[in-house]
Write a protein that holds these residues in place. Sequence first.
Motif, PDB file in Angstrom:
ATOM      1  N   LEU A  77       0.764  -1.337  -0.053  1.00  0.00           N
ATOM      2  CA  LEU A  77      -0.106  -0.006  -0.083  1.00  0.00           C
ATOM      3  C   LEU A  77       0.850   1.178   0.046  1.00  0.00           C
ATOM      4  O   LEU A  77       1.975   1.148   0.642  1.00  0.00           O
ATOM      5  N   ALA A  78       0.151   2.422  -0.582  1.00  0.00           N
ATOM      6  CA  ALA A  78       1.149   3.464  -0.713  1.00  0.00           C
ATOM      7  C   ALA A  78       0.525   4.210   0.769  1.00  0.00           C
ATOM      8  O   ALA A  78      -0.517   4.574   0.758  1.00  0.00           O
ATOM      9  N   VAL A  79       1.591   4.725   1.734  1.00  0.00           N
ATOM     10  CA  VAL A  79       0.885   5.292   2.791  1.00  0.00           C
ATOM     11  C   VAL A  79       1.848   6.689   2.967  1.00  0.00           C
ATOM     12  O   VAL A  79       2.151   6.954   4.315  1.00  0.00           O
ATOM     13  N   CYS A  80       1.708   7.299   2.061  1.00  0.00           N
ATOM     14  CA  CYS A  80       2.389   8.651   2.183  1.00  0.00           C
ATOM     15  C   CYS A  80       1.716   9.629   3.005  1.00  0.00           C
ATOM     16  O   CYS A  80       2.076  10.679   3.465  1.00  0.00           O
ATOM     17  N   GLU A  81       0.503   9.599   2.924  1.00  0.00           N
ATOM     18  CA  GLU A  81      -0.457  10.576   3.434  1.00  0.00           C
ATOM     19  C   GLU A  81      -1.602   9.672   4.690  1.00  0.00           C
ATOM     20  O   GLU A  81      -1.700   8.676   4.485  1.00  0.00           O
ATOM     21  N   GLY A  82      -1.984  10.601   5.763  1.00  0.00           N
ATOM     22  CA  GLY A  82      -2.873  10.133   6.512  1.00  0.00           C
ATOM     23  C   GLY A  82      -2.450   9.478   7.600  1.00  0.00           C
ATOM     24  O   GLY A  82      -1.075   9.179   7.746  1.00  0.00           O
ATOM     25  N   TYR A  83      -3.256   8.999   8.461  1.00  0.00           N
ATOM     26  CA  TYR A  83      -3.019   8.197   9.722  1.00  0.00           C
ATOM     27  C   TYR A  83      -3.500   6.941   9.456  1.00  0.00           C
ATOM     28  O   TYR A  83      -4.777   6.638   9.028  1.00  0.00           O
ATOM     29  N   TRP A  84      -2.690   5.785   9.765  1.00  0.00           N
ATOM     30  CA  TRP A  84      -3.041   4.636   9.562  1.00  0.00           C
ATOM     31  C   TRP A  84      -3.167   3.553  10.737  1.00  0.00           C
ATOM     32  O   TRP A  84      -2.302   3.669  11.607  1.00  0.00           O
ATOM     33  N   LEU A  85      -4.113   2.651  10.692  1.00  0.00           N
ATOM     34  CA  LEU A  85      -4.203   1.561  11.642  1.00  0.00           C
ATOM     35  C   LEU A  85      -4.324   0.423  11.069  1.00  0.00           C
ATOM     36  O   LEU A  85      -4.782   0.053  10.053  1.00  0.00           O
ATOM     37  N   CYS A  86      -3.728  -0.712  11.652  1.00  0.00           N
ATOM     38  CA  CYS A  86      -4.045  -1.942  11.414  1.00  0.00           C
ATOM     39  C   CYS A  86      -5.629  -2.408  11.894  1.00  0.00           C
ATOM     40  O   CYS A  86      -5.879  -2.098  12.739  1.00  0.00           O
ATOM     41  N   ALA A  87      -6.281  -2.986  10.977  1.00  0.00           N
ATOM     42  CA  ALA A  87      -7.653  -3.054  11.212  1.00  0.00           C
ATOM     43  C   ALA A  87      -7.964  -4.681  10.917  1.00  0.00           C
ATOM     44  O   ALA A  87      -8.711  -4.965   9.885  1.00  0.00           O
ATOM     45  N   ASP A  88      -7.421  -5.617  11.487  1.00  0.00           N
ATOM     46  CA  ASP A  88      -7.663  -6.803  11.145  1.00  0.00           C
ATOM     47  C   ASP A  88      -8.805  -7.688  11.482  1.00  0.00           C
ATOM     48  O   ASP A  88      -9.338  -7.379  12.653  1.00  0.00           O
ATOM     49  N   PRO A  89      -9.208  -8.639  10.654  1.00  0.00           N
ATOM     50  CA  PRO A  89     -10.438  -9.170  10.873  1.00  0.00           C
ATOM     51  C   PRO A  89     -10.163 -10.278  11.930  1.00  0.00           C
ATOM     52  O   PRO A  89      -9.582 -10.929  11.841  1.00  0.00           O
ATOM     53  N   VAL A  90     -11.490 -10.218  13.000  1.00  0.00           N
ATOM     54  CA  VAL A  90     -11.553 -11.187  14.110  1.00  0.00           C
ATOM     55  C   VAL A  90     -12.823 -11.640  14.212  1.00  0.00           C
ATOM     56  O   VAL A  90     -13.818 -11.155  13.658  1.00  0.00           O
ATOM     57  N   GLU A  91     -13.111 -12.469  14.981  1.00  0.00           N
ATOM     58  CA  GLU A  91     -14.352 -13.073  15.520  1.00  0.00           C
ATOM     59  C   GLU A  91     -14.395 -12.721  17.003  1.00  0.00           C
ATOM     60  O   GLU A  91     -13.652 -13.300  17.689  1.00  0.00           O
ATOM     61  N   GLN A 102     -11.174 -14.264  18.699  1.00  0.00           N
ATOM     62  CA  GLN A 102     -10.302 -15.314  17.943  1.00  0.00           C
ATOM     63  C   GLN A 102      -9.855 -14.553  16.955  1.00  0.00           C
ATOM     64  O   GLN A 102     -10.453 -13.880  16.097  1.00  0.00           O
ATOM     65  N   PRO A 103      -8.391 -14.367  16.921  1.00  0.00           N
ATOM     66  CA  PRO A 103      -7.740 -13.818  15.979  1.00  0.00           C
ATOM     67  C   PRO A 103      -7.699 -14.591  14.408  1.00  0.00           C
ATOM     68  O   PRO A 103      -7.948 -15.754  14.268  1.00  0.00           O
ATOM     69  N   GLU A 104      -7.117 -13.830  13.411  1.00  0.00           N
ATOM     70  CA  GLU A 104      -6.675 -14.145  12.048  1.00  0.00           C
ATOM     71  C   GLU A 104      -7.721 -15.218  11.438  1.00  0.00           C
ATOM     72  O   GLU A 104      -7.714 -16.483  11.175  1.00  0.00           O
ATOM     73  N   VAL A 105      -8.945 -14.652  11.412  1.00  0.00           N
ATOM     74  CA  VAL A 105     -10.128 -15.435  10.711  1.00  0.00           C
ATOM     75  C   VAL A 105      -9.681 -15.628   9.340  1.00  0.00           C
ATOM     76  O   VAL A 105      -9.494 -14.738   8.589  1.00  0.00           O
ATOM     77  N   ALA A 106      -9.608 -16.970   9.003  1.00  0.00           N
ATOM     78  CA  ALA A 106      -9.231 -17.277   7.567  1.00  0.00           C
ATOM     79  C   ALA A 106     -10.304 -16.984   6.612  1.00  0.00           C
ATOM     80  O   ALA A 106     -11.220 -17.976   6.235  1.00  0.00           O
ATOM     81  N   GLN A 196     -23.783 -20.151   7.569  1.00  0.00           N
ATOM     82  CA  GLN A 196     -24.491 -21.326   7.004  1.00  0.00           C
ATOM     83  C   GLN A 196     -23.416 -22.394   6.739  1.00  0.00           C
ATOM     84  O   GLN A 196     -23.637 -23.549   6.969  1.00  0.00           O
ATOM     85  N   ASP A 197     -22.117 -22.065   6.566  1.00  0.00           N
ATOM     86  CA  ASP A 197     -21.022 -23.089   6.118  1.00  0.00           C
ATOM     87  C   ASP A 197     -20.438 -23.535   7.443  1.00  0.00           C
ATOM     88  O   ASP A 197     -19.484 -24.389   7.156  1.00  0.00           O
ATOM     89  N   GLY A 198     -20.703 -23.165   8.615  1.00  0.00           N
ATOM     90  CA  GLY A 198     -20.150 -23.399  10.003  1.00  0.00           C
ATOM     91  C   GLY A 198     -18.746 -22.913   9.847  1.00  0.00           C
ATOM     92  O   GLY A 198     -17.901 -23.357  10.569  1.00  0.00           O
ATOM     93  N   LYS A 199     -18.351 -21.572   9.218  1.00  0.00           N
ATOM     94  CA  LYS A 199     -17.082 -20.899   9.291  1.00  0.00           C
ATOM     95  C   LYS A 199     -17.289 -19.904  10.366  1.00  0.00           C
ATOM     96  O   LYS A 199     -18.215 -19.286  10.691  1.00  0.00           O
ATOM     97  N   PRO A 200     -15.946 -19.497  10.973  1.00  0.00           N
ATOM     98  CA  PRO A 200     -15.978 -18.462  12.108  1.00  0.00           C
ATOM     99  C   PRO A 200     -16.571 -17.225  11.212  1.00  0.00           C
ATOM    100  O   PRO A 200     -16.082 -17.066  10.172  1.00  0.00           O
ATOM    101  N   VAL A 201     -17.298 -16.451  11.676  1.00  0.00           N
ATOM    102  CA  VAL A 201     -17.669 -15.031  11.107  1.00  0.00           C
ATOM    103  C   VAL A 201     -16.731 -13.895  11.327  1.00  0.00           C
ATOM    104  O   VAL A 201     -15.855 -13.957  12.424  1.00  0.00           O
ATOM    105  N   ILE A 202     -16.729 -13.142  10.364  1.00  0.00           N
ATOM    106  CA  ILE A 202     -15.885 -11.983  10.622  1.00  0.00           C
ATOM    107  C   ILE A 202     -16.739 -10.687  11.306  1.00  0.00           C
ATOM    108  O   ILE A 202     -17.404 -10.231  10.347  1.00  0.00           O
ATOM    109  N   ASN A 203     -16.794 -10.745  12.558  1.00  0.00           N
ATOM    110  CA  ASN A 203     -18.001  -9.792  12.978  1.00  0.00           C
ATOM    111  C   ASN A 203     -17.202  -8.529  13.724  1.00  0.00           C
ATOM    112  O   ASN A 203     -17.953  -7.721  14.281  1.00  0.00           O
ATOM    113  N   SER A 204     -15.848  -8.401  13.537  1.00  0.00           N
ATOM    114  CA  SER A 204     -15.361  -7.197  13.888  1.00  0.00           C
ATOM    115  C   SER A 204     -13.927  -6.923  13.405  1.00  0.00           C
ATOM    116  O   SER A 204     -13.466  -7.912  12.860  1.00  0.00           O
TER     117      SER A 204
END
Length: 337
Positions: A77-91, A102-106, A196-204
């Motif tokens: 990513l080009a990160v020359c401007e602005g304020y950046w945060l990691c926003a990692d998908p979790v359950e 639960q981290p690192e939801v696949a 429905q597929d029984g997978k962990p959801v990405i809810n946050s």
Amino acid sequence: MNAKLPRMNHLHLIVPVLFLPAQASSAALAGLRLPHWEQLLARSAHSILPPAALEARLSDVFGVKGLAPLRARADGLAVCEGYWLCADPVELQMQPSQVMLQPEVAGTEAEAQALCATLNAHFVQEGLRFFAPHPQRWYVQAQTPGEAVMTPLRAAAWRDVKALMPQGNDARRWWRLGNEIQMLLHQHPVNVARQQDGKPVINSLWLWGGGSASVPQPACDAVGGLDALTLRCAQASGVALPGDLHALLSSARERGLWVDAGLQDAWQRGDLFAHRTGLEQLENEIAAPVWQSLRKGRLNTLTLEVPTETALHRFELTRADCWKIWRRRRPLTVYPE
């Protein structure tokens, strides 16, 4: 006549949670032989500093104020401007008295892009832009810097996050945005299908590592280890990546960094067997070659840092210290506070 072997000047070794809390340490380490760790620790000058997470130490080593721009740059990513945060998908798993992370939801690339598109459409008036260059590594770009302290994902993983929410002047804003993100993700078609597929959801999304783009000023010229975050920071900083510890110790680098966070990951999951197994492995793969390199004069000095939940333990060792045999070995169980 044999050619003179190259010598590394200094190795900075970071091994989070090498020491367990006292109540767990004795049982977890019972019968475990760790002579090289014990020698390294006994011969070193030991200081106990205020607690500092691995991510904070990496920020210091790479000379940046936040890891998100550095990791984002490594992800293309080009990160020359602005304020950046990691926003990692979790359950976030809702329990009667806890909210466990639960981290690192696949997820897939297509799922990540669909969820980011929804977030970008909703938050356009907030001046936020979401990016997902990797299904498990997302980012958010804000127009203005934030003033909030956020817990790194690694430290929040598998824990009750109610006490780990953002703190500081802008905390309330990020609490509100976090609630809105959860509402948008909760009934998203992607998550409906995953459920429905029984997978962990990405809810946050777990937000952490905030900072503005800056030129890294690394305090090392070679980096290695088994920690993916460290290696991505090194890649974005243009630092050499020798590949393995033997190659690093065999180089003539001025200052090398080696990070292994496997013990912390095991402790976060509550897996004492994995922590014990990992410690035994590090005895052979890290402590032994480092000790031998010091004694043979192929490494001049060592700084070992052990971040724990309550302190940062720092051990300083020189080649000459290795011969101070009156500093007797002690088991690792004596080091927790």
